[in-house]
Design a protein around this motif. Sequence first.
Motif, PDB file in Angstrom:
ATOM      1  N   PHE A 154       6.820   9.582   0.007  1.00 55.09           N
ATOM      2  CA  PHE A 154       5.476   8.574  -0.047  1.00 55.09           C
ATOM      3  C   PHE A 154       4.529   9.637  -1.513  1.00 55.09           C
ATOM      4  O   PHE A 154       4.016   8.622  -1.949  1.00 55.09           O
ATOM      5  CB  PHE A 154       4.946   8.764   1.043  1.00 55.09           C
ATOM      6  N   LEU A 210      -3.304  10.093   3.539  1.00 58.54           N
ATOM      7  CA  LEU A 210      -1.445  10.424   2.152  1.00 58.54           C
ATOM      8  C   LEU A 210      -1.602  11.815   1.668  1.00 58.54           C
ATOM      9  O   LEU A 210      -0.232  12.860   2.045  1.00 58.54           O
ATOM     10  CB  LEU A 210      -0.919   9.466   1.687  1.00 58.54           C
ATOM     11  N   ALA A 263      -1.960   5.310   6.138  1.00 58.38           N
ATOM     12  CA  ALA A 263      -1.965   7.057   6.501  1.00 58.38           C
ATOM     13  C   ALA A 263      -3.461   6.517   6.900  1.00 58.38           C
ATOM     14  O   ALA A 263      -4.476   6.639   6.144  1.00 58.38           O
ATOM     15  CB  ALA A 263      -2.063   7.456   5.131  1.00 58.38           C
ATOM     16  N   LEU A 303       1.450   8.682   9.218  1.00 52.59           N
ATOM     17  CA  LEU A 303       2.143   7.603   8.535  1.00 52.59           C
ATOM     18  C   LEU A 303       3.156   6.468   8.773  1.00 52.59           C
ATOM     19  O   LEU A 303       3.556   6.539   9.775  1.00 52.59           O
ATOM     20  CB  LEU A 303       2.993   8.399   7.692  1.00 52.59           C
ATOM     21  N   ILE A 324       3.023   1.089   4.731  1.00 46.76           N
ATOM     22  CA  ILE A 324       2.861   1.964   3.035  1.00 46.76           C
ATOM     23  C   ILE A 324       2.939   0.964   1.731  1.00 46.76           C
ATOM     24  O   ILE A 324       3.206   1.263   0.797  1.00 46.76           O
ATOM     25  CB  ILE A 324       3.421   3.644   2.829  1.00 46.76           C
ATOM     26  N   SER A 363       6.711   4.101  -2.505  1.00 53.49           N
ATOM     27  CA  SER A 363       6.713   3.283  -1.119  1.00 53.49           C
ATOM     28  C   SER A 363       7.789   2.785  -0.518  1.00 53.49           C
ATOM     29  O   SER A 363       7.227   1.665   0.682  1.00 53.49           O
ATOM     30  CB  SER A 363       5.548   2.533  -1.467  1.00 53.49           C
ATOM     31  N   SER A 365      -5.311   7.294   0.835  1.00 53.57           N
ATOM     32  CA  SER A 365      -4.388   7.667  -0.087  1.00 53.57           C
ATOM     33  C   SER A 365      -5.117   9.423   0.082  1.00 53.57           C
ATOM     34  O   SER A 365      -4.243  10.161   0.294  1.00 53.57           O
ATOM     35  CB  SER A 365      -5.004   7.530  -1.693  1.00 53.57           C
TER      36      SER A 365
END
Length: 159
Positions: A56, A33, A151, A138, A143, A61, A30
């Motif tokens: 995202f 991301l 990520a 990514l 994901i 997702s 996270s």
Amino acid sequence: MRLGRLTILACSLSLASSAAWAAPATTSGSVALALAGVVAPYSALPAKEKKAVAAFFAGDSNVPHANKITITADKVVCRASNVAITSRSCELSFGGKTRTVKGSEANAIFATVALAGVPPDGAAGTIYESLSKLSCTLDPAAIKDKAGGGADCSFEPGN
């Protein structure tokens, strides 16, 4: 004699600590991301990839994008004043281009860089968060799996 050895040990540990802060760092999940999400809008990514990264980051997702997306930045330097408390900005460098961001967008970048583990620096009423050689990847398929992966970012703290 003992004091001299302790001084040498303290200096050695201090230098080792400084070197550790300058060493390349990584983050994933996270936080990665989020870092990709706050930098991507200012990068030279194609519009389709920027849209996918934004989706995202907004919690979707299920983005129909097949290929991995790589977000890079040469430097990210954010400043916030602890004297002129309304002053906050970030400069993001991509190749030969630099983008300056102010206000809440700069605050989001500043906070996310800190969340990624970059140590703050300060001088004369200004607090800095900076990194260089940012590269985030990514993976839409990973994901979409919602298993915590997909990520990854690497960078060097400071600039």
